[in-house]
Design a protein around this motif. Structure first.
Motif, mmCIF file in Angstrom:
data_model
loop_
_atom_site.group_PDB
_atom_site.id
_atom_site.type_symbol
_atom_site.label_atom_id
_atom_site.label_comp_id
_atom_site.label_asym_id
_atom_site.label_seq_id
_atom_site.Cartn_x
_atom_site.Cartn_y
_atom_site.Cartn_z
ATOM 1 N N PRO A 47 0.840 -1.204 0.000
ATOM 2 C CA PRO A 47 0.000 0.000 0.000
ATOM 3 C C PRO A 47 0.876 1.256 0.000
ATOM 4 N N VAL A 48 1.030 1.880 -1.170
ATOM 5 C CA VAL A 48 1.867 3.068 -1.329
ATOM 6 C C VAL A 48 1.092 4.151 -2.069
ATOM 7 N N LEU A 49 1.641 5.350 -2.085
ATOM 8 C CA LEU A 49 1.060 6.482 -2.810
ATOM 9 C C LEU A 49 2.016 6.922 -3.921
ATOM 10 N N ASN A 50 1.494 7.582 -4.930
ATOM 11 C CA ASN A 50 2.294 8.217 -5.993
ATOM 12 C C ASN A 50 3.240 7.256 -6.709
ATOM 13 N N LYS A 51 2.772 6.080 -7.039
ATOM 14 C CA LYS A 51 3.596 5.077 -7.715
ATOM 15 C C LYS A 51 3.844 5.503 -9.165
ATOM 16 N N THR A 52 5.133 5.616 -9.532
ATOM 17 C CA THR A 52 5.506 5.947 -10.904
ATOM 18 C C THR A 52 6.695 5.083 -11.328
ATOM 19 N N GLN A 53 6.732 4.771 -12.623
ATOM 20 C CA GLN A 53 7.843 3.958 -13.126
ATOM 21 C C GLN A 53 9.139 4.755 -12.971
ATOM 22 N N THR A 54 10.183 4.076 -12.515
ATOM 23 C CA THR A 54 11.442 4.766 -12.251
ATOM 24 C C THR A 54 12.238 5.003 -13.518
ATOM 25 N N LYS A 55 12.970 6.110 -13.548
ATOM 26 C CA LYS A 55 13.880 6.401 -14.659
ATOM 27 C C LYS A 55 15.299 5.984 -14.289
ATOM 28 N N HIS A 56 15.555 5.814 -12.993
ATOM 29 C CA HIS A 56 16.880 5.439 -12.496
ATOM 30 C C HIS A 56 16.731 4.229 -11.570
ATOM 31 N N LEU A 57 17.075 3.061 -12.096
ATOM 32 C CA LEU A 57 16.941 1.826 -11.324
ATOM 33 C C LEU A 57 17.881 1.806 -10.127
ATOM 34 N N ILE A 58 17.423 1.213 -9.041
ATOM 35 C CA ILE A 58 18.261 0.918 -7.880
ATOM 36 C C ILE A 58 18.573 -0.576 -7.976
ATOM 37 N N HIS A 59 19.851 -0.928 -7.908
ATOM 38 C CA HIS A 59 20.254 -2.334 -7.963
ATOM 39 C C HIS A 59 20.669 -2.770 -6.570
ATOM 40 N N ILE A 60 20.176 -3.938 -6.152
ATOM 41 C CA ILE A 60 20.452 -4.455 -4.817
ATOM 42 C C ILE A 60 21.044 -5.854 -4.963
ATOM 43 N N ARG A 61 22.207 -6.071 -4.333
ATOM 44 C CA ARG A 61 22.814 -7.401 -4.346
ATOM 45 C C ARG A 61 22.417 -8.119 -3.064
ATOM 46 N N LEU A 62 21.829 -9.297 -3.214
ATOM 47 C CA LEU A 62 21.368 -10.106 -2.099
ATOM 48 C C LEU A 62 22.512 -10.953 -1.532
ATOM 49 N N PRO A 63 22.356 -11.503 -0.330
ATOM 50 C CA PRO A 63 23.418 -12.340 0.253
ATOM 51 C C PRO A 63 23.809 -13.529 -0.621
ATOM 52 N N ASN A 64 22.875 -14.039 -1.428
ATOM 53 C CA ASN A 64 23.202 -15.166 -2.308
ATOM 54 C C ASN A 64 23.859 -14.717 -3.611
ATOM 55 N N ARG A 65 24.239 -13.432 -3.685
ATOM 56 C CA ARG A 65 24.913 -12.786 -4.814
ATOM 57 C C ARG A 65 23.989 -12.467 -5.990
ATOM 58 N N LYS A 66 22.711 -12.809 -5.891
ATOM 59 C CA LYS A 66 21.742 -12.466 -6.929
ATOM 60 C C LYS A 66 21.483 -10.960 -6.863
ATOM 61 N N GLN A 67 21.256 -10.339 -8.013
ATOM 62 C CA GLN A 67 20.970 -8.908 -8.051
ATOM 63 C C GLN A 67 19.515 -8.685 -8.442
ATOM 64 N N ILE A 68 18.828 -7.816 -7.701
ATOM 65 C CA ILE A 68 17.457 -7.438 -8.025
ATOM 66 C C ILE A 68 17.430 -5.924 -8.225
ATOM 67 N N SER A 69 16.399 -5.440 -8.909
ATOM 68 C CA SER A 69 16.333 -4.016 -9.231
ATOM 69 C C SER A 69 14.955 -3.449 -8.954
ATOM 70 N N SER A 70 14.927 -2.147 -8.708
ATOM 71 C CA SER A 70 13.660 -1.449 -8.508
ATOM 72 C C SER A 70 12.982 -1.220 -9.855
ATOM 73 N N THR A 71 11.671 -1.074 -9.828
ATOM 74 C CA THR A 71 10.915 -0.786 -11.050
ATOM 75 C C THR A 71 10.151 0.530 -10.950
ATOM 76 N N HIS A 72 9.819 0.941 -9.731
ATOM 77 C CA HIS A 72 9.007 2.139 -9.523
ATOM 78 C C HIS A 72 9.508 2.916 -8.303
ATOM 79 N N THR A 73 9.191 4.193 -8.278
ATOM 80 C CA THR A 73 9.346 4.987 -7.065
ATOM 81 C C THR A 73 7.948 5.230 -6.529
#
Length: 150
Positions: free
Chosen positions: A84-110
């Protein structure tokens, strides 16, 4: 540690070397959190516990979109898709997150946390569909904006 030498890496421990003068030490690297956790699970045979199959299988976890974990280390608010969030918009600048298992995930929206009475810099967030089961709320972000933890 000899003060004339350079500092050891941040993730190293300083261990005195046996039979050496008091100023001589050896830097030893710590295992990663992932490796340390796997060692604990193996040493204590935790997979064989009555609910081990459920506890250690992330596919069996329920996604809790209405809840979040308060995280004192997270650098930002990271939400699972459907939160449950407000003002959801597709991101122009992805945030990349490296997990402990070395897999990388990325943001899609702000977005903004659904706490509209707080200043925008406190509630700016990122939607990261790769998070497995719950959102992370950054305690650090609130503190950086002036809140106190007690």
């Amino acid at each position: 540690f000899n003060h004339n030498e350079t500092q050891p890496p941040y993730d190293s421990a300083i261990t005195p070397q046996p039979n050496a003068p008091p100023t001589t030490t050896v830097a030893t690297a710590f295992p990663t959190k992932h490796a340390a956790w796997n060692t604990i699970v193996r040493q204590h045979n935790l997979l064989q516990t009555p609910h081990g199959n459920t506890i250690f299988n992330p596919q069996l976890l329920t996604r809790a979109v209405q809840y979040a974990i308060a995280d004192s280390v997270a650098t930002g608010h990271f939400m699972i898709d459907g939160s449950p969030v407000l003002n959801k918009t597709q991101t122009k600048h992805l945030i990349h997150i490296r997990l402990p298992n070395r897999k990388q995930i990325s943001s899609t929206h702000t977005c903004n946390l659904d706490i509209p009475w707080l200043p925008n810099e406190m509630i700016e967030a990122h939607i990261v569909p790769g998070l497995s089961h719950t959102s992370l709320i950054s305690i650090r972000k609130f503190c950086d904006a002036g809140c106190k933890v007690s």
